[in-house]
Design an enzyme around this catalytic site. Structure first.
Site, PDB file in Angstrom:
ATOM      1  N   GLU A   1      28.319 -88.939  30.400  1.00 10.59           N
ATOM      2  CA  GLU A   1      29.063 -90.192  30.895  1.00 10.59           C
ATOM      3  C   GLU A   1      28.029 -90.584  31.896  1.00 10.59           C
ATOM      4  O   GLU A   1      27.714 -90.145  33.194  1.00 10.59           O
ATOM      5  CB  GLU A   1      30.274 -90.069  31.817  1.00 10.59           C
TER       6      GLU A   1
ATOM      7  N   CYS B   1      30.111 -95.961  38.535  1.00 10.88           N
ATOM      8  CA  CYS B   1      29.173 -96.120  37.234  1.00 10.88           C
ATOM      9  C   CYS B   1      29.887 -97.510  36.502  1.00 10.88           C
ATOM     10  O   CYS B   1      29.264 -98.099  35.943  1.00 10.88           O
ATOM     11  CB  CYS B   1      29.383 -95.119  36.369  1.00 10.88           C
TER      12      CYS B   1
ATOM     13  N   LYS C   1      28.805 -77.295  38.108  1.00 12.88           N
ATOM     14  CA  LYS C   1      27.645 -77.711  39.562  1.00 12.88           C
ATOM     15  C   LYS C   1      27.911 -78.966  40.009  1.00 12.88           C
ATOM     16  O   LYS C   1      27.541 -79.867  39.146  1.00 12.88           O
ATOM     17  CB  LYS C   1      26.074 -77.476  38.889  1.00 12.88           C
TER      18      LYS C   1
ATOM     19  N   GLU D   1      20.930-100.737  36.854  1.00 16.29           N
ATOM     20  CA  GLU D   1      22.101-100.140  37.947  1.00 16.29           C
ATOM     21  C   GLU D   1      21.672 -99.946  39.050  1.00 16.29           C
ATOM     22  O   GLU D   1      20.390 -99.377  39.431  1.00 16.29           O
ATOM     23  CB  GLU D   1      22.531 -98.734  37.089  1.00 16.29           C
TER      24      GLU D   1
END
Ligand code: NAI
Ligand code: MG
Length: 493
Positions: free
Chosen positions: A272, A306, A198, A403
């Site tokens: 991840e 990331c 997906k 983040e």
């Protein structure tokens, strides 16, 4: 004889009004359908939900196509197709035969590289230079690399008789859409698993093009199924009892939800997740090269990475120099049309992500950070953010801890190796880090003490299919890439 004196030309003055002529890449060769179905069992099908959602170009806010919104029934159909393909065909096929299909997909990605690059840029907002030079070639490379392993698993895992897991459910984000699809699909196919993938809801189009390529490649029906939808579709895939393994790349929050949902089941899991990488500059580093590395580390792909170098640590003695160079350099970065070959920083992927970045910028100011942003103009339509630096940042500031996933750099200083190791490791994340120094011994000292999955020395954001990638702590677990990436899709020995 005396030669006439040569006139020295006046030094060329930098003309502040100088701009590059526009160099937009053509969109004419991109073939898009108005509406896309779900790719299940080798065919594009209408969704059981009957619902579609739009994907837009974040650089212009124009609609590109309508995409099917898969519900739990659609997910079930895709998982069943994958199971049948696993039982009847794929798990029985010798590795050398599987390899041929994987090689073919790699070659077809190369053949269609131009169309895929432009489409990646249109759907996600990243500069064409990146999708053309990084995303698409690396995606093809991943298939190429893992094709080579398909018939050599016994050599990769000697005396262990490696066995595939079954059906893998794979959920990917919007920052490297085709590349993340390749990272997930290629090793799963090489090890003999079948797949339901997906893509993210803002960037489904290159995955759907990949579905067309897979269809054209003759890969047996049902081996790869690609279904579109948002979080609910992803959650249905995670919860489906017919799935043997979940591979997820995305936010730490969703990663935690998935870990909870798979706890107590037999599903294998790799995650991840986010990052808050430290990029560390020592006084003996080649500073100009390091500044380029910092710029690449945080502004590459609008900071939608990331492993972005979002925390910069500069040794005190070179701090003023580095800051001056950084400020000068961000003034020259070109922000704008991602399809223009001169563009350095394209569009932010979605309005939602732009709002998140703006929220963090105002938090940074409120907490006492000193902001410096480029003075460049940005287009009125579309989602854009100027490259932004924060100085006067301390460890406790949210912009140094959380983040942001945007072109925002939080800068701090340090005096000694031990101090910077302590500061760099003082984070919930541990995906990547960067070290800039002339001394090899310092590199070894830092790389052995920094708690991060990938550490770059005198470079940043470099990827290769042969090299494993993954995190520590809240950045997740499991490795993708390299031989290590194969074991995530094999039964534990
Ligand atoms: P997200 O984690 O919600 O999206 C990633 C993928 O997970 C998408 O395909 C999404 O549809 C799917 N998903 C969402 N909810 C799910 C659920 N409950 N179960 C299963 N799948 C689900 O990330 P989002 O909201 O787009 O971005 C939010 C933040 O996450 C960003 O600001 C960034 O900090 C971080 N992020 C990190 C990424 C990475 O590469 N590590 C990639 C994307 C976002
Ligand atoms: Mg889009």
């Amino acid at each position: 004889m005396q030669l006439p004196k040569k006139k020295t030309p006046k030094a060329l003055k930098f003309n502040a009004t100088f701009t590059y002529a526009p160099a937009p890449e053509s969109k004419s060769h991109v073939k898009l359908q108005e509406q896309y179905g779900l790719f299940i069992n080798g065919k594009f099908e209408k969704p059981n939900s009957g619902k579609y959602f739009e994907t837009i170009n974040p650089a212009t806010e124009e609609k590109l196509a309508m995409v099917a919104d898969a519900n739990a029934k659609d997910v079930d159909k895709a998982v069943k197709a994958a199971r049948t393909a696993y039982d009847k065909v794929w798990s029985k096929m010798p590795g050398k035969e599987r390899a041929k299909y994987i090689f073919r997909i790699s070659r077809m990605l190369q053949e269609k590289a131009r169309e895929l690059s432009v489409l990646e840029t249109m759907d996600g907002g990243k500069p064409i230079r990146e999708s053309r030079d990084i995303d698409i070639p690396l995606a093809a490379n991943h298939f190429f690399y893992y094709a080579g392993w398909a018939d050599k698993l016994d050599y990769a895992f000697p005396n262990q008789q490696p066995k595939s897991l079954g059906v893998a459910g794979q959920i990917i984000p919007w920052n490297f859409p085709l590349l993340m699809a390749a990272w997930k699909i290629a090793p799963a196919l090489a090890t003999g698993n079948t797949i339901v993938l997906k893509p993210a809801e803002t960037t489904p189009l290159t995955a759907l093009k990949l579905a067309e390529i897979i269809q054209e490649s003759g890969l047996p029906e049902g081996v790869v199924n690609i279904i579109t939808g948002a979080g609910a579709t992803g959650a249905a895939l995670v919860q489906h009892p017919g799935i043997d393994k979940i591979a997820f790349t995305g936010s730490t929050d969703v990663g935690k939800l998935i870990q909870r949902a798979t706890a107590g089941t037999n599903k294998r899991l790799t995650l991840e997740l986010g990052g808050k990488a430290a990029n560390i500059i020592f006084e003996d580093a080649p500073l100009d090269q390091a500044v380029e590395g910092i710029i690449n580390g945080i502004f590459f792909n609008q900071g939608h990475v990331c492993c972005a170098g979002s925390r910069l640590f500069v040794q005190e003695s070179v701090y003023q120099k580095v800051i001056r160079k950084l400020k000068d350099r961000i003034e020259t970065l070109i922000v704008g049309d991602p399809l223009d070959k001169n563009t350095d920083i394209g569009a932010i992927n979605s309005k939602q992500q732009l709002d998140t970045i703006k929220k963090y910028i105002s938090i940074g100011i409120k907490e006492g950070g000193e902001i410096h942003e480029s003075s460049c103009a940005i287009p009125k339509k579309g989602f854009y953010c100027r490259p932004t630096l924060f100085t006067n940042v301390s460890q406790s500031h949210r912009i140094a801890r959380e983040e942001i996933f945007g072109p925002v750099l939080a800068i701090q200083t340090f005096r000694t190796d031990d101090e910077v190791i302590e500061k760099a490791n003082n984070t919930a994340y541990g995906l990547s880090a960067g070290v800039w120094t002339d001394k090899g011994s310092k590199i070894f000292n830092m790389t052995s003490k920094l708690r991060a999955g990938v550490i770059w020395a005198n470079t940043f954001n470099k990827f290769d299919p042969t090299s494993p990638f993954g995190g520590y702590k809240e950045s997740g677990f499991g490795r993708e890439g390299g031989v290590q990436g194969l074991s995530a899709y094999l039964k534990s020995f």
